[in-house]
Design an enzyme around this catalytic site. Structure first.
Site, PDB file in Angstrom:
ATOM      1  N   GLY A   1      13.024   4.313  -5.758  1.00 14.21           N
ATOM      2  CA  GLY A   1      12.702   4.937  -7.046  1.00 14.21           C
ATOM      3  C   GLY A   1      11.393   5.690  -6.960  1.00 14.21           C
ATOM      4  O   GLY A   1      10.663   5.565  -5.983  1.00 14.21           O
TER       5      GLY A   1
ATOM      6  N   ASP B   1      11.243  16.507   0.062  1.00 11.27           N
ATOM      7  CA  ASP B   1      10.309  15.505   0.546  1.00 11.27           C
ATOM      8  C   ASP B   1       9.687  15.864   1.881  1.00 11.27           C
ATOM      9  O   ASP B   1      10.090  15.396   2.940  1.00 11.27           O
ATOM     10  CB  ASP B   1      10.965  14.120   0.597  1.00 11.27           C
ATOM     11  CG  ASP B   1      10.409  13.274  -0.533  1.00 11.27           C
ATOM     12  OD1 ASP B   1       9.438  13.720  -1.166  1.00 11.27           O
ATOM     13  OD2 ASP B   1      10.926  12.178  -0.795  1.00 11.27           O
TER      14      ASP B   1
ATOM     15  N   ASP C   1      -0.045   2.625  -4.552  1.00 14.21           N
ATOM     16  CA  ASP C   1      -1.008   2.926  -5.620  1.00 14.21           C
ATOM     17  C   ASP C   1      -0.524   4.043  -6.547  1.00 14.21           C
ATOM     18  O   ASP C   1      -1.212   4.414  -7.496  1.00 14.21           O
ATOM     19  CB  ASP C   1      -2.370   3.307  -5.009  1.00 14.21           C
ATOM     20  CG  ASP C   1      -2.293   4.543  -4.120  1.00 14.21           C
ATOM     21  OD1 ASP C   1      -1.191   5.129  -3.981  1.00 14.21           O
ATOM     22  OD2 ASP C   1      -3.337   4.932  -3.560  1.00 14.21           O
ATOM     23  N   GLY C   2       0.647   4.616  -6.236  1.00 15.46           N
ATOM     24  CA  GLY C   2       1.191   5.668  -7.097  1.00 15.46           C
ATOM     25  C   GLY C   2       0.500   7.010  -6.930  1.00 15.46           C
ATOM     26  O   GLY C   2       0.793   7.954  -7.655  1.00 15.46           O
TER      27      GLY C   2
ATOM     28  N   GLY D   1       8.053   6.033  -7.044  1.00 15.35           N
ATOM     29  CA  GLY D   1       6.923   5.101  -7.066  1.00 15.35           C
ATOM     30  C   GLY D   1       5.601   5.799  -7.293  1.00 15.35           C
ATOM     31  O   GLY D   1       4.579   5.164  -7.536  1.00 15.35           O
ATOM     32  N   ARG D   2       5.636   7.105  -7.167  1.00 20.58           N
ATOM     33  CA  ARG D   2       4.395   7.852  -7.417  1.00 20.58           C
ATOM     34  C   ARG D   2       4.714   9.251  -7.944  1.00 20.58           C
ATOM     35  O   ARG D   2       3.972  10.197  -7.705  1.00 20.58           O
ATOM     36  CB  ARG D   2       3.571   7.962  -6.146  1.00 20.58           C
ATOM     37  CG  ARG D   2       4.336   8.572  -4.986  1.00 20.58           C
ATOM     38  CD  ARG D   2       3.374   9.112  -4.013  1.00 20.58           C
ATOM     39  NE  ARG D   2       4.022   9.460  -2.770  1.00 20.58           N
ATOM     40  CZ  ARG D   2       3.374   9.989  -1.775  1.00 20.58           C
ATOM     41  NH1 ARG D   2       2.091  10.205  -1.869  1.00 20.58           N
ATOM     42  NH2 ARG D   2       4.005  10.293  -0.666  1.00 20.58           N
TER      43      ARG D   2
ATOM     44  N   ASP E   1      17.273   8.689   0.862  1.00 21.86           N
ATOM     45  CA  ASP E   1      16.572   9.006  -0.390  1.00 21.86           C
ATOM     46  C   ASP E   1      15.893  10.372  -0.303  1.00 21.86           C
ATOM     47  O   ASP E   1      15.431  10.901  -1.315  1.00 21.86           O
ATOM     48  CB  ASP E   1      15.533   7.928  -0.731  1.00 21.86           C
ATOM     49  CG  ASP E   1      14.602   7.635   0.432  1.00 21.86           C
ATOM     50  OD1 ASP E   1      15.102   7.285   1.519  1.00 21.86           O
ATOM     51  OD2 ASP E   1      13.376   7.782   0.270  1.00 21.86           O
ATOM     52  N   ASN E   2      15.847  10.927   0.886  1.00 19.37           N
ATOM     53  CA  ASN E   2      15.240  12.244   1.048  1.00 19.37           C
ATOM     54  C   ASN E   2      16.278  13.327   1.320  1.00 19.37           C
ATOM     55  O   ASN E   2      15.977  14.359   1.906  1.00 19.37           O
ATOM     56  CB  ASN E   2      14.200  12.209   2.184  1.00 19.37           C
ATOM     57  CG  ASN E   2      13.024  11.310   1.846  1.00 19.37           C
ATOM     58  OD1 ASN E   2      12.744  11.066   0.678  1.00 19.37           O
ATOM     59  ND2 ASN E   2      12.345  10.822   2.855  1.00 19.37           N
TER      60      ASN E   2
HETATM   61  P1  AMP Z   1       8.704   8.898   0.826  1.00 17.78           P
HETATM   62  O1  AMP Z   1       8.388   8.356   2.171  1.00 17.78           O
HETATM   63  O2  AMP Z   1       7.647   9.814   0.273  1.00 17.78           O
HETATM   64  O3  AMP Z   1      10.070   9.493   0.734  1.00 17.78           O
HETATM   65  O4  AMP Z   1       8.674   7.657  -0.166  1.00 17.78           O
HETATM   66  C1  AMP Z   1       9.523   6.559  -0.053  1.00 17.78           C
HETATM   67  C2  AMP Z   1       9.353   5.658  -1.240  1.00 17.78           C
HETATM   68  O5  AMP Z   1       8.047   5.119  -1.281  1.00 17.78           O
HETATM   69  C3  AMP Z   1       9.575   6.322  -2.589  1.00 17.78           C
HETATM   70  O6  AMP Z   1      10.211   5.411  -3.423  1.00 17.78           O
HETATM   71  C4  AMP Z   1       8.161   6.618  -3.048  1.00 17.78           C
HETATM   72  O7  AMP Z   1       8.085   6.718  -4.446  1.00 17.78           O
HETATM   73  C5  AMP Z   1       7.415   5.408  -2.529  1.00 17.78           C
HETATM   74  N1  AMP Z   1       5.999   5.690  -2.296  1.00 17.78           N
HETATM   75  C6  AMP Z   1       5.442   6.467  -1.326  1.00 17.78           C
HETATM   76  N2  AMP Z   1       4.108   6.501  -1.417  1.00 17.78           N
HETATM   77  C7  AMP Z   1       3.781   5.739  -2.486  1.00 17.78           C
HETATM   78  C8  AMP Z   1       2.558   5.387  -3.129  1.00 17.78           C
HETATM   79  N3  AMP Z   1       1.377   5.817  -2.683  1.00 17.78           N
HETATM   80  N4  AMP Z   1       2.617   4.575  -4.205  1.00 17.78           N
HETATM   81  C9  AMP Z   1       3.791   4.123  -4.669  1.00 17.78           C
HETATM   82  N5  AMP Z   1       4.970   4.423  -4.130  1.00 17.78           N
HETATM   83  C10 AMP Z   1       4.984   5.214  -3.044  1.00 17.78           C
HETATM   84 MG    MG Z   2      11.144  10.327  -0.580  1.00 20.99          MG
END
Ligand code: AMP
Ligand code: MG
Length: 484
Positions: A90, A262, A125-126, A92-93, A252-253
């Protein structure tokens, strides 16, 4: 008043779905936002006008401190296979502001990335750091100019807050524009809840938004699978065309729209090596350059699994149908890939030896560590590096010229075809890093120059040699990190 001058036109269909699909949440305000960059050209294609908005107000807008009216901010739920392992994820940020309509017809997600914690944040940390958000800005805009479907970047602001990574970094928020954020992982999330009604809702929603041509079909689910496969196939062929390595092709990407999404550890390959991996966490080369097509197929198989209950009431029949569809990936891909390579080489029609001719070139490039982009530039008489005086290469060129005689076309047409398929300039890793290092210190000059050059990747621009040369080889291998 602001709304009137800027021209937002929000219509938020996703936020109207049930709460299984999302969390209603606002961006977390930031301390001291400052605009770093605004994509005025993109703004204008979105019918948005920020020219009457001062920099302070822009910073408020693109940080989420001041949210446009008519938005309905949410974090989207999704799951995903990350390096093969299934996880509930989901946003997360990230927060989706809503869907902005252009001419009442074209719908674009407007999303903030780095906008604070949500219920999907898990340990995170979002937030996001300035470097990776500017990196996404540069590469996504470059991919767009290369005529490859992609999400785009509208703005980046600094938050005035620090984010804690390995070092303390400047916090930032990227405004991302996408035809939607529906992912393979969105389907996986809903499928995992085993609620068939929600699954139907998601399929209908997706078809309405992206594939209205099958709205009335009696076999919506399998039609959707076919269309998404076609789009994904085309996307990965385009990546292979320009030497792009996405780096983190988790489910998810993978966008259902067929857009590149992404931008984390992605990078362009310089010297040709099919095993090229830049991402520091991709230890086994799962997402290496030449693995991108089979991984696309693997991801599509995960998508197909989600759709099984809707493909046929009889599960065995559904699985058989879906398996047959997915098994067709290879044929579709190879066809598209071969034609793409013919375009790169300016070859019209088909010859039974085309595949061999192409493979011979790849073998030569690999053996001689030839730069992928510049090799095709040499064939367009744009590059005359020493390496291309090599005898084996000259012999190959002769074979290529012989094949070109079968074209039944003019030299001009051949040249035109090649020029629209072979970029002259790509975002070279060291140039991107140089621009980001300067931007981190507060100067955008290098980044803006790089962006300007990358806007016309197929044009032979003056004085861009330093952007065409691969980084001098050093002992240290170029490494990228997930967009943190
Ligand atoms: P990503 O690697 O950017 O595709 O992210 C994979 C998952 O990790 C997604 O659900 C993002 O929302 C979550 N995510 C990545 N970085 C952060 C962060 N700094 N804080 C919270 N969630 C994160
Ligand atoms: Mg992603």
């Amino acid at each position: 008043l602001i709304k009137m001058t800027i021209g937002w036109h929000f219509d938020n269909t996703y936020s109207k779905l049930s709460n299984t699909f999302k969390e209603n949440i606002k961006p977390t305000p930031v301390h001291d936002p400052e605009l770093v960059i605004l994509n005025e050209e993109l703004a204008s294609t979105l019918n948005l006008d920020f020219s009457k908005t001062d920099k302070k107000k822009l910073a408020e807008i693109f940080s989420g401190n001041s949210i446009p009216e008519e938005t309905n901010t949410i974090a989207q739920a999704y799951a995903g296979h990350q390096f093969g392992h299934f996880t509930m994820l989901g946003d997360g940020r990230a927060v989706l502001l809503g869907e902005h309509l252009v001419n009442n017809d074209n719908r674009f997600d407007i999303q903030f990335k780095g906008s604070g914690r949500t219920s999907f944040s898990r340990g995170g940390d979002g937030r996001a750091a300035l470097g990776p958000m500017l990196r996404e800005y540069i590469i996504s805009e470059a991919i767009h100019s290369l005529n490859i479907p992609t999400t785009r970047s509208l703005a980046v602001v600094k938050t005035g807050e620090k984010v804690v990574r390995e070092n303390l970094l400047q916090g930032a928020i990227l405004t991302r524009v996408a035809s939607s954020h529906l992912r393979v992982g969105t389907f996986q999330y809903i499928a995992a809840t085993q609620n068939i009604e929600n699954l139907n809702t998601l399929v209908d929603y997706t078809i309405n938004r992206h594939y209205p041509e099958i709205k009335k079909s009696n076999s919506k689910a399998s039609d959707l699978l076919n269309l998404v496969m076609e789009k994904q196939c085309q996307l990965v062929v385009n990546w292979m065309r320009v030497g792009f390595i996405h780096g983190v092709m988790n489910t998810d990407n993978m966008a259902i729209s067929g857009e590149t999404i992404d931008y984390g550890p992605c990078a362009f390959m310089d010297h040709y090596d099919p095993k090229t991996v830049f991402s520091s966490i991709d230890k086994f080369g799962r997402y290496a350059f030449s693995n991108q097509p089979p991984i696309t197929k693997w991801n599509l198989a995960r998508f197909a699994e989600c759709l099984i209950p809707l493909i046929d009431k009889n599960e065995d029949t559904a699985i058989k149908l879906a398996t047959d569809l997915i098994d067709n990936f290879q044929n579709i891909y190879e066809d598209k890939w071969l034609n793409m390579m013919r375009d790169k080489l300016g070859l019209f029609g088909e010859d039974k030896n085309d595949k061999k001719l192409i493979n011979d070139l790849f073998n030569w490039m690999e053996k001689n560590k030839a730069d992928y982009t510049n090799t095709f530039c040499n064939l367009m008489d744009i590059n005359s590096d020493e390496i291309y005086k090599n005898n084996d290469f000259i012999n190959w060129k002769n074979e290529w010229k012989k094949r070109s005689e079968l074209n039944n076309s003019t030299k001009e047409k051949q040249s035109k075809l090649m020029k629209s398929n072979n970029p002259i300039v790509i975002p070279r890793n060291h140039k991107v890093e140089e621009a980001l290092a300067e931007a981190d210190k507060g100067s955008l000059d290098k980044m803006k120059k790089l962006l300007a050059i990358l806007k016309n990747p197929y044009d032979n621009q003056n004085n861009i040699e330093e952007y065409q040369t691969p980084a001098p080889s050093s002992n240290e291998k170029y490494q990228t990190f997930c967009g943190t």
